[in-house]
Design a protein around this motif. Structure first.
Motif, PDB file in Angstrom:
ATOM      1  N   LYS A   1      52.520   3.928   7.689  1.00  0.00           N
ATOM      2  CA  LYS A   1      53.939   3.560   7.743  1.00  0.00           C
ATOM      3  C   LYS A   1      54.750   4.575   8.544  1.00  0.00           C
ATOM      4  N   ALA A   2      54.274   4.855   9.723  1.00  0.00           N
ATOM      5  CA  ALA A   2      54.991   5.690  10.684  1.00  0.00           C
ATOM      6  C   ALA A   2      55.404   4.792  11.835  1.00  0.00           C
ATOM      7  N   PRO A   3      56.603   4.224  11.794  1.00  0.00           N
ATOM      8  CA  PRO A   3      56.968   3.175  12.763  1.00  0.00           C
ATOM      9  C   PRO A   3      57.084   3.657  14.194  1.00  0.00           C
ATOM     10  N   ASP A   4      57.196   4.953  14.431  1.00  0.00           N
ATOM     11  CA  ASP A   4      57.346   5.463  15.793  1.00  0.00           C
ATOM     12  C   ASP A   4      56.025   5.685  16.505  1.00  0.00           C
ATOM     13  N   CYS A   5      54.913   5.497  15.797  1.00  0.00           N
ATOM     14  CA  CYS A   5      53.593   5.689  16.421  1.00  0.00           C
ATOM     15  C   CYS A   5      53.149   4.376  17.072  1.00  0.00           C
ATOM     16  N   SER A   6      52.511   4.495  18.231  1.00  0.00           N
ATOM     17  CA  SER A   6      52.103   3.316  18.990  1.00  0.00           C
ATOM     18  C   SER A   6      50.673   3.503  19.505  1.00  0.00           C
ATOM     19  N   ASN A   7      50.288   2.595  20.401  1.00  0.00           N
ATOM     20  CA  ASN A   7      48.943   2.654  20.967  1.00  0.00           C
ATOM     21  C   ASN A   7      48.688   3.954  21.730  1.00  0.00           C
ATOM     22  N   ALA A   8      49.713   4.485  22.369  1.00  0.00           N
ATOM     23  CA  ALA A   8      49.534   5.702  23.170  1.00  0.00           C
ATOM     24  C   ALA A   8      49.094   6.878  22.296  1.00  0.00           C
TER      25      ALA A   8
END
Length: 560
Positions: free
Chosen positions: A319-326
């Motif tokens: 639940k870390a919404p700022d994390c993405s595929n990169a």
């Protein structure tokens, strides 16, 4: 003597003759059969016990020849309740049980402070101590925590829960007298940075530090600036740091950065921006093995900093919404020793096939994978199944794209899979049938809240693979649907509401639908109990006479 002789010389009495009246009563009354009593002859009766093995009225102890060390080792295999019972057998067992106990948990109210000297005189080998106090009670104070340090000289692990009367001064005095402490766990306490700094400065062997809801961190100093948790002498030996639900968790930044030998870092529900702390930590320590990030303000910058730890084996990003595929790609490219990965995307759709495919491409040692709130497809699952040959545990939850095709891909590719869990995904019986023909090492399947899965697949899988353990909650889903359909039928009969307005029985990945299904299931399970209570009340009214209840059990207060 003469009378006895004459009585023996009389002939036996004549047999008793029963009349018809006696015969009738005898037929009506059936006497119980007489049980013969065997009396041992004199030659086989027990003789007096020998002095070596007395059987009664003796103080002989069969364990008297057993060394104290062996008896203590036996006590270590017993549960806490059994140990208490054994301590009441005799004085020797009482003493050995107290001296061999290494773990102790106490109700840390203020009334226990006068009894602490006697307790630690008996339990003088305690190395792990837990002090718990209820929020409605007054806990031990500084005097009690100091007495623990003075009387419990072998203490290595201390757990404090709800000890609100312990202040910074008490923790300072404790740390000065308990320098061999290796683990400190605090929760819902009121001391602050001063007490923690004293523990880190004085306890040179401190290895594990766990802090949860420490209220003293909210109090600022004289100048309105929070004192940081500095990396003292104890920071050099720290190997594990766990911070949970801290408003000012950033004050631990210097401690995390200064812990050169840190192996495990868990940050859960702590306020503040953690990208900078993770970046500075990675510059001074590249030996992290486990990282757990849950509900934090952390982005791909923080994940890229973690990527500089090539020995990383366990990663949780929850639940870390700022994390993405990169960020996921950056970690997987450099941390190729990953064994366990848990990712909860919180349905933000920022982590998808690109990041998961990199996981399967670079992490060949992966053994456990948990994906929650993500939408992987066959494209990424094929890469994971082909690249992660050692994958043994897989869990897929709350995904809108996991269907029968994806399950068939897992069944054909994941050869080493042993445990598989799927929850709130739109799969059907056809997808689970594919698991019966693939995954030769599969031992257990767990299916929850998959609406299209029926109970028939359970029997079919058991017939196909007898050794396979299958856990389904299909019965609960069917009960929820049945109760919801009954509710719609009642509304149709009454005409109060249209049937299409009642959609709470839908089992979907959305929380609102899940709560509705749970409430429908609750009504289905306890509806019969409500009917019973109505019947009982009606029976009680029917059986009441002259204002007095003749029901054998009093169900409610009635006037006398």
């Amino acid at each position: 003597m003469g009378q006895s002789t004459s009585s023996l010389s009389h002939p036996p009495p004549p047999p008793l003759t029963l009349t018809r009246r006696h015969t009738t009563h005898t037929r009506r009354r059936r006497l119980p059969p007489q049980i013969p009593i065997w009396v041992a002859p004199k030659s086989t009766q027990f003789q007096d016990p020998s002095p070596d093995f007395p059987l009664s009225n003796s103080t002989f102890d069969p364990t008297s020849d057993l060394p104290d060390e062996c008896l203590a080792h036996i006590f270590l295999t017993l549960s806490s309740l059994d140990r208490k019972s054994c301590s009441l057998v005799c004085k020797r067992w009482y003493t050995i049980e107290g001296q061999s106990r290494t773990r102790l948990s106490l109700n840390a109210t203020a009334q226990i402070v006068p009894r602490l000297p006697d307790l630690f005189d008996r339990f003088d080998s305690v190395t792990k101590l837990a002090l718990r106090c209820d929020r409605r009670s007054v806990s031990v104070c500084d005097e009690g925590i100091l007495m623990v340090a003075l009387r419990c000289r072998n203490l290595m692990r201390l757990k404090l829960r709800g000890c609100r009367q312990v202040t910074d001064d008490g923790m300072t005095a404790f740390s000065r007298n308990c320098k061999g402490l290796r683990k400190l766990s605090c929760g819902s306490c009121d001391f602050g940075t001063k007490g923690l700094n004293s523990v880190i400065e004085n306890c040179e062997k401190l290895e594990e530090l766990s802090i949860k809801r420490l209220r003293g961190l909210n109090d600022q100093g004289m100048m309105g600036v929070m004192e940081p948790i500095s990396g003292g002498i104890g920071a050099k030996s720290l190997r594990s740091v766990c911070l949970k639900e801290l408003y000012n968790g950033q004050v631990f930044g210097p401690l995390i950065i200064g812990a050169k030998n840190l192996k495990s870092l868990k940050l859960i529900k702590c306020m503040g921006d953690w990208d900078r702390v993770l970046g500075l930590m990675s510059e001074s320590n590249d030996g992290l093995v486990e990282v757990h990030l849950e509900r934090l303000q952390v982005s791909d910058v923080g994940l890229s900093a973690i990527a500089s730890c090539p020995k990383l084996e366990i990663l949780h990003v929850v639940k870390a919404p700022d994390c993405s595929n990169a960020g996921v790609v950056a970690v997987t490219e450099k941390c190729r020793l990953l064994r366990k990965v848990h990712i909860d995307g919180w349905r933000t759709n920022r982590i998808g096939d690109e990041g998961l495919a990199a996981l399967g491409k670079y992490c060949g040692n992966l053994q456990e994978l948990v994906l929650i709130g993500l939408n992987p497809t066959v494209a990424s699952l094929e890469v994971i199944a082909s690249g992660c040959k050692n994958l043994e545990r897989l869990a897929l939850c709350s995904s809108e794209t996991i269907r029968d095709a994806e399950i068939s891909c897992i069944a054909s590719k994941c050869v080493a899979l042993k445990k598989f869990c799927i929850k709130s995904c739109p799969i059907s019986d056809n997808g689970l049938e594919a698991l019966a023909f693939g995954c030769p090492n599969l031992v257990k399947i767990k299916v929850k809240k998959c609406k299209e899965v029926t109970n028939d697949i359970l029997e079919w899988l058991k017939e196909r693979r007898e050794s396979l353990v299958v856990n389904l909650d299909v019965d609960e889903i069917e009960a929820a649907d049945a109760s919801a359909s009954e509710g719609r039928g009642a509304q149709e009969d009454g005409g109060s509401e249209p049937p299409e307005a009642d959609n709470h029985d839908a089992i979907d990945v959305h929380p609102r639908a899940r709560n509705g299904a749970r409430s429908s299931l609750f009504r289905a399970k306890f509806g019969s109990l409500m009917g019973r209570s109505i019947a009982v009340r009606a029976l009680r009214r029917w059986s009441s006479r002259n204002g007095r209840c003749i029901w054998p059990y009093k169900l409610c207060d009635e006037p006398s």
